[in-house]
Design an enzyme around this catalytic site. Structure first.
Site, PDB file in Angstrom:
ATOM      1  N   TRP A   5      -2.838  56.079  10.737  1.00 12.28           N
ATOM      2  CA  TRP A   5      -2.683  55.580   9.368  1.00 12.28           C
ATOM      3  C   TRP A   5      -1.563  56.378   8.703  1.00 12.28           C
ATOM      4  CZ3 TRP A   5      -7.311  55.336   5.377  1.00 12.28           C
ATOM      5  CH2 TRP A   5      -6.830  54.879   4.138  1.00 12.28           C
ATOM      6  N   GLU A   6      -0.466  55.700   8.422  1.00 17.95           N
ATOM      7  CA  GLU A   6       0.679  56.360   7.794  1.00 17.95           C
ATOM      8  C   GLU A   6       0.893  55.800   6.385  1.00 17.95           C
ATOM      9  OE1 GLU A   6       4.147  56.620  10.322  1.00 17.95           O
ATOM     10  OE2 GLU A   6       2.922  56.812  12.126  1.00 17.95           O
ATOM     11  N   PHE A   7       0.315  56.439   5.354  1.00 22.14           N
ATOM     12  CA  PHE A   7      -0.450  57.676   5.338  1.00 22.14           C
ATOM     13  C   PHE A   7      -1.540  57.523   4.284  1.00 22.14           C
ATOM     14  CE2 PHE A   7       3.998  58.639   6.138  1.00 22.14           C
ATOM     15  CZ  PHE A   7       3.927  59.240   7.392  1.00 22.14           C
TER      16      PHE A   7
END
Length: 551
Positions: A304-306
């Site tokens: 997961w960014e971010f």
């Protein structure tokens, strides 16, 4: 008298005759526990999982008695028994493999056995395949540090322009391979960041057609399971592409753990909506289904960014809400994997790739997150790049440079931030950049400190402007002056005539990271991305250049 004697002997011979030799009828005996539709573009139509396959067998006896009892043998083990008069059987098979099938017919006088025929039952654990052995290419050398995690990302699209399929990955030298990327379904408003890559959003919509939003899928079915590749190119091979090769490669490398990485820079938007428990449940359930279908995977990596935002979609991000969602998501994934372990007897890993930016680390309580995670892949790269022509610096570095001792975007500062939160050092895996980031037209620098100058935009790249594969940097090294900053443990090259400046991981800087990991008792190193290396950097990660006791 002689005639009567011969007749009696003939009757005795007949009455004491074993059955005639059975001949198995011809048939296509290739089966699959997960069937692939090679015409499909939508994931919903691509796969058809089965709990078992029904292997049909029939036979004839052209001479002699047909027998009383028939047996079907797989590799000399009985799998069916029935009335020989039927001359047919159905065997229910639940596991993959290649089996020599025979029919045995018996009566009170004995038994006869057919010649073997091959039955091939495919499954996504690859049990039907021959091992895909690695041929040592470029500068790669055998040797893997078994006391540390040595991981790398392999990208789905690498089979195209990069011409880097799975068989080119030096898997014997890796403990983990991260497959990038598995997408989460969703259209407008859910996957908007993907629209920045021409055709990629449309490709995902084709794959997700008819599939519920927030379920995982495959982004490019052709690359993943349909494209013929070495070892999985036969016309009737059920699993081709990257997945087929990974199944076969894992047979040759049983130590290897393969994790699907869900998310990535342009595929992280759906995570921001998972504060909704119903959407989160859909996602977690679909990950379970995905692992049940694709059995060669050993868990899942969440990229997961971010959490908190500052990703590819600037309109998304809520620090407090995302921090809670991230923890809940990991907890629920871990609980699901625990259930799957109980069902299958396997071990499933849960990992997460996270930013090495101190500001992004501060958003999440990683002391809490680590309770669900086996490893944390710290993306200690992309600190600087051509998105700014005035803030030049090292895109990957262990420590702050001497000319900017206040620099906070460093590997050490990120590791220290995690340790101060109470993260187990053995769970921290440091990132290696197998590419460089750079600028062209760099001027106005002072005292030969090129990073004090200003750029005129991104330099020429290998696949995109401003990003250069390590392989290309090494090939073109004579065009530059190479410098290793021993204080920062960072490398760069500069071409004064053009003002081309590239910050990258070299063998020197990677060995610096190896020492840093050993000294701080961290868990290991991983790399983005394996197709950009000529072998030098992975060798360095595995400490091929110096004996381990010298590190």
């Amino acid at each position: 008298m002689l005639y009567k004697l011969l007749n009696v002997l003939w009757l005795v011979a007949v009455s004491n005759a074993i059955p005639g030799t059975p001949v198995i009828d011809w048939a296509d005996r290739n089966y699959a526990l997960v069937e692939i539709n090679y015409e499909a573009t939508a994931y919903e139509n691509l796969i058809k999982p089965k709990e078992q396959v029904d292997v049909q067998v029939s036979w004839n006896v052209w001479n002699g008695d047909i027998g009383d009892i028939a047996y079907v043998l797989f590799d000399e083990q009985q799998v069916w028994k029935g009335d020989a008069e039927s001359k047919r059987a159905t065997i229910k098979v639940l596991v993959s493999g290649q089996f020599n099938m025979r029919v045995k017919l018996c009566n009170e006088d004995g038994c006869s056995v057919s010649d073997p025929v091959l039955v091939k039952v495919a499954d996504t654990d690859g049990g039907h395949l021959a091992p895909l052995e690695y041929t040592w290419l470029e500068n790669n050398k055998p040797g893997r540090r078994e006391d540390k995690i040595v991981a790398a990302y392999f990208v789905e699209w690498g089979v195209y322009g990069r011409n880097f399929p799975v068989d080119k990955v030096p898997l014997p030298n890796l403990s983990h391979l991260l497959y990038g990327f598995i997408p989460i379904c969703g259209g407008d408003g859910i996957n908007d960041a993907l629209k920045t890559i021409p055709g990629s959003f449309e490709s995902l919509q084709r794959s997700c057609k008819g599939r519920e939003d927030f379920k995982v899928a495959i982004h490019d079915p052709w690359a993943a399971v349909q494209k013929p590749q070495k070892g999985v190119s036969a016309w009737n091979e059920p699993y081709k592409g990257n997945f087929g090769q990974l199944m076969a490669a894992k047979l040759a490398n049983p130590h290897l753990k393969i994790l699907p990485s869900i998310g990535g820079w342009t595929l992280s938007d759906p995570f921001y909506f998972m504060h909704d428990v119903e959407k989160r449940n859909v996602f977690v359930d679909s990950v379970k289904e995905f692992l049940q279908v694709w059995k060669f995977f050993d868990g899942v990596d969440i990229d997961w960014e971010f959490p908190g935002g500052k990703g590819a979609n600037p309109s998304l991000g809520d620090a407090d809400g995302d921090a809670k969602t991230y923890i809940l998501l990991l907890e629920e994934l871990r609980a699901m994997l625990d259930d799957l372990e109980a069902q299958t007897g396997r071990v499933y890993e849960l990992t997460s790739a996270i930013s090495a930016g101190y500001d992004k680390i501060a958003v999440v309580n990683y002391a809490e997150a680590q309770k669900s995670l086996g490893k944390i892949f710290l993306m200690s790269y992309d600190f600087k790049g051509a998105w700014s022509n005035t803030d030049l610096g090292y895109q990957t570095t262990v420590y702050a440079p001497s000319w900017n001792s206040e620099e906070l975007y460093t590997t050490h500062y990120a590791v220290d931030a995690l340790l101060k939160q109470g993260v187990d050092p053995n769970k921290i895996i440091v990132g290696v950049a197998m590419y460089g980031r750079g600028w062209t037209g760099v001027t106005n620098y002072t005292n030969d400190n090129y990073f004090s100058g200003t750029g005129n935009g991104p330099g020429s790249g290998t696949w995109e402007d401003g990003v250069v594969d390590y392989r290309q940097i090494q090939k073109d090294l004579n065009n530059y002056v190479y410098t290793f900053d021993s204080a920062a443990q960072a490398s760069y090259v500069f071409d004064k005539s053009k003002g081309d400046l590239i910050s990258f991981d070299s063998v020197d800087s990677v060995l610096g990271k190896v020492k840093y990991v050993d000294r701080n008792k961290l868990g290991g190193l991983f790399a983005w991305e394996i197709d950009a290396d000529n072998g030098d950097l992975l060798n360095a990660i595995n400490a091929q250049f110096k004996p381990k006791d010298e590190l």
